[in-house]
Design a protein around this motif. Structure first.
Motif, PDB file in Angstrom:
ATOM      1  N   VAL A 251       0.816  -1.222   0.000  1.00  0.00           N
ATOM      2  CA  VAL A 251       0.000   0.000   0.000  1.00  0.00           C
ATOM      3  C   VAL A 251       0.850   1.273   0.000  1.00  0.00           C
ATOM      4  N   HIS A 287      -3.274  -3.026  -2.741  1.00  0.00           N
ATOM      5  CA  HIS A 287      -2.979  -1.597  -2.920  1.00  0.00           C
ATOM      6  C   HIS A 287      -4.219  -0.796  -2.498  1.00  0.00           C
ATOM      7  N   THR A 288      -4.032   0.525  -2.386  1.00  0.00           N
ATOM      8  CA  THR A 288      -5.081   1.359  -1.792  1.00  0.00           C
ATOM      9  C   THR A 288      -5.026   2.783  -2.319  1.00  0.00           C
ATOM     10  N   GLY A 302      -9.623   0.235  -2.577  1.00  0.00           N
ATOM     11  CA  GLY A 302      -8.448  -0.634  -2.642  1.00  0.00           C
ATOM     12  C   GLY A 302      -8.635  -1.695  -3.708  1.00  0.00           C
TER      13      GLY A 302
END
Ligand code: DCS
Length: 481
Positions: A251, A287-288, A302
């Motif tokens: 992230v 991921h975000t 996300g």
């Protein structure tokens, strides 16, 4: 009166077991003090907008138009919104069926998942399949979904770095699994030694635990390190040899504050390794939109990408995601905008670059100010924040301070952080909330307070710390790490 299911005594024990220090005792005390009128500097959560970071203009323009599509029909829309924002809003609305007020497919809008796949391909140099990308309400929900699929009971273990971000320990507790710790090496800049991993797995197996997956957080939270390509290769090889699913929490991939080790994704390293590793290791990457220079934590956007998972498993994950109907649709648009940003020549491009670089460059300077500030304090040593959003200084508490903590019925680092909070208003999280080696103490702060406030915050920290250390000094050897 009979016993009821939501009586505290009868609650699911897994719920009661969960510990979550990021909003724990320190946070509660800080909130109380704030109510009493004390000025609190909340550095306990990586929540950039809450500390004054301004939203990027372009994505907010696009989402504003998507939220209020009638503006697109207003003859004056071009006076308020640039043409590229209008075009992009129309693009996203055309990808939805029913706009932002409608549920999307429970994996996310296909067109946005395609944009994510294109981003991954540009980043890593290997094609990515939108069918293997699911959009989620923040990375947290994705991590929970995947751990839920992996953990069958307390005999299942998940290798988690220590120190770690407590999403992992808390979710593993909640799901009734077993956390298998592997320690990061503070004296090696929080590096990861594969021999430690082997040792951790051996110990867990000895206890009858089946180790099923391994979590890496790169760049690290709370430790701030960036993993090297060589280290990632060792980790992936280890997962291959031990048949572990690799969960790559990436992230903070845009939050890098040094040039020696740029971010490299676990997926790229794995693909570069070629078969059999690239064809066999099961990897899920997260991921975000909450981090990077976006910091859009409140939007809850996300994704996760699955590599080498069999189609039946992907179907099961889809089925389970469907129980919650749909991830947030506005957040999906943020995700689309994040992975498919403006290009040179677009009308809003220069403003976008100015805003995003301004944030990243300031974070880089703040990382330096914090680390240097901590290292100028008595009995404090701190590795440089290479990436992510946190500083994790070690606080070498003298025996007298530990004794005082014991008298007060507190864990030593909690004792120190509470005193810090009362004296300065700086709200941190004690290292024990992330895990640390026995007898070693830390605290975590974010590097997010406004840059102009940083020098004053660090000098107030230093004043408190040095007085604290003098107060509890004895003839204890004050050697550094
Ligand atoms: N993974 C890591 C390593 C994180 O630090 C966070 C958030 C998340 C996942 C989840 O983020 P989203 O659900 O918002 O996408 N970090 C928290 C923290 O340590 N402070 O603030 C939030």
């Amino acid at each position: 009166m009979g016993v009821k299911a939501l009586d505290y005594e009868t609650l699911n024990e897994n719920v009661k077991k969960v510990q979550y220090a990021v909003r724990g005792e320190l946070y509660l005390r800080a909130s109380e003090l704030q109510k009493e009128g004390k000025k609190i500097i909340f550095t306990n959560v990586g929540n950039p907008h809450a500390l004054g970071q301004k939203p990027l203009t372009f994505p907010r323009q696009v989402v504003a138009l998507c939220q209020a599509p009638f503006l697109l029909d207003d003859p004056n829309v071009g006076l308020l919104f640039p043409a590229d924002a209008i075009a992009r809003a129309k693009h996203y609305l055309s990808l939805t069926s029913g706009g932002l007020g409608a549920y999307s497919d429970s994996r996310g809008i296909p067109g946005v998942r395609k944009e994510v796949a294109e981003f991954i391909e540009r980043r890593d140099g290997y094609p990515s399949d939108p069918e293997l990308i699911f959009l989620t309400d923040g990375a947290s929900k994705g991590v929970m979904q995947i751990l839920n699929c992996i953990i069958r009971g307390e005999g299942d273990g998940i290798l988690v770095p220590v120190p770690q971000y407590p999403l992992y320990s808390a979710t593993i507790s909640l799901l009734g699994g077993s956390l298998v710790p592997y320690y990061l090496e503070e004296t090696a800049n929080w590096g990861l030694d594969v021999n430690n991993l082997r040792e951790s797995v051996a110990q867990a197996r000895f206890k009858g635990i089946t180790v099923r997956a391994m979590v890496i957080i790169n760049p690290g939270n709370p430790t701030g390190q960036c993993l090297s390509e060589a280290n990632l290769r060792e980790i992936i090889n280890f997962c291959y040899q031990e048949n572990l699913v690799l969960l790559g929490d990436e992230v903070y991939q845009q939050n890098i504050y040094q040039d020696e080790r740029p971010f490299i994704s676990a997926r790229k390293v794995m693909m570069d390794m070629g078969p059999p590793v690239s064809k066999e290791v099961q990897l899920v990457s997260f991921h975000t939109v909450s981090k990077g220079y976006w910091g859009e934590c409140g939007q809850r956007g996300g994704y996760f990408e699955m590599t080498n998972l069999p189609p039946q498993t992907v179907d099961e994950i889809y089925k389970v995601a469907s129980i919650a109907l749909s991830p947030n649709v506005p957040a999906q648009i943020f995700m689309g905008l994040m992975v498919n940003p403006l290009k040179p020549g677009d009308i809003s491009y220069e403003q976008f670059v100015r805003e995003s670089q301004g944030i990243l460059e300031s974070l880089r300077r703040r990382a330096r100010i914090m680390t240097d500030g901590f290292n100028s304090c008595k009995n404090v040593v701190c590795n440089f924040t290479e990436g992510a959003m946190y500083s994790f200084p070690q606080i070498r508490l003298p025996p007298k301070a530990r004794e005082a903590a014991k008298q007060a019925g507190k864990v030593p680092d909690v004792f120190y952080c509470l005193k810090l909070l009362e004296a300065t208003g700086i709200s941190t999280v004690p290292g024990s909330g992330f895990g640390q080696k026995e007898g070693v103490f830390h605290l975590r702060t974010t590097i997010l307070p406004a840059e102009e406030d940083m020098p004053a915050i660090m000098s107030s920290f230093k004043k408190f710390n040095d007085e604290f250390m003098d107060q509890y000094a004895d003839n204890w050897n004050r050697s550094r790490m």
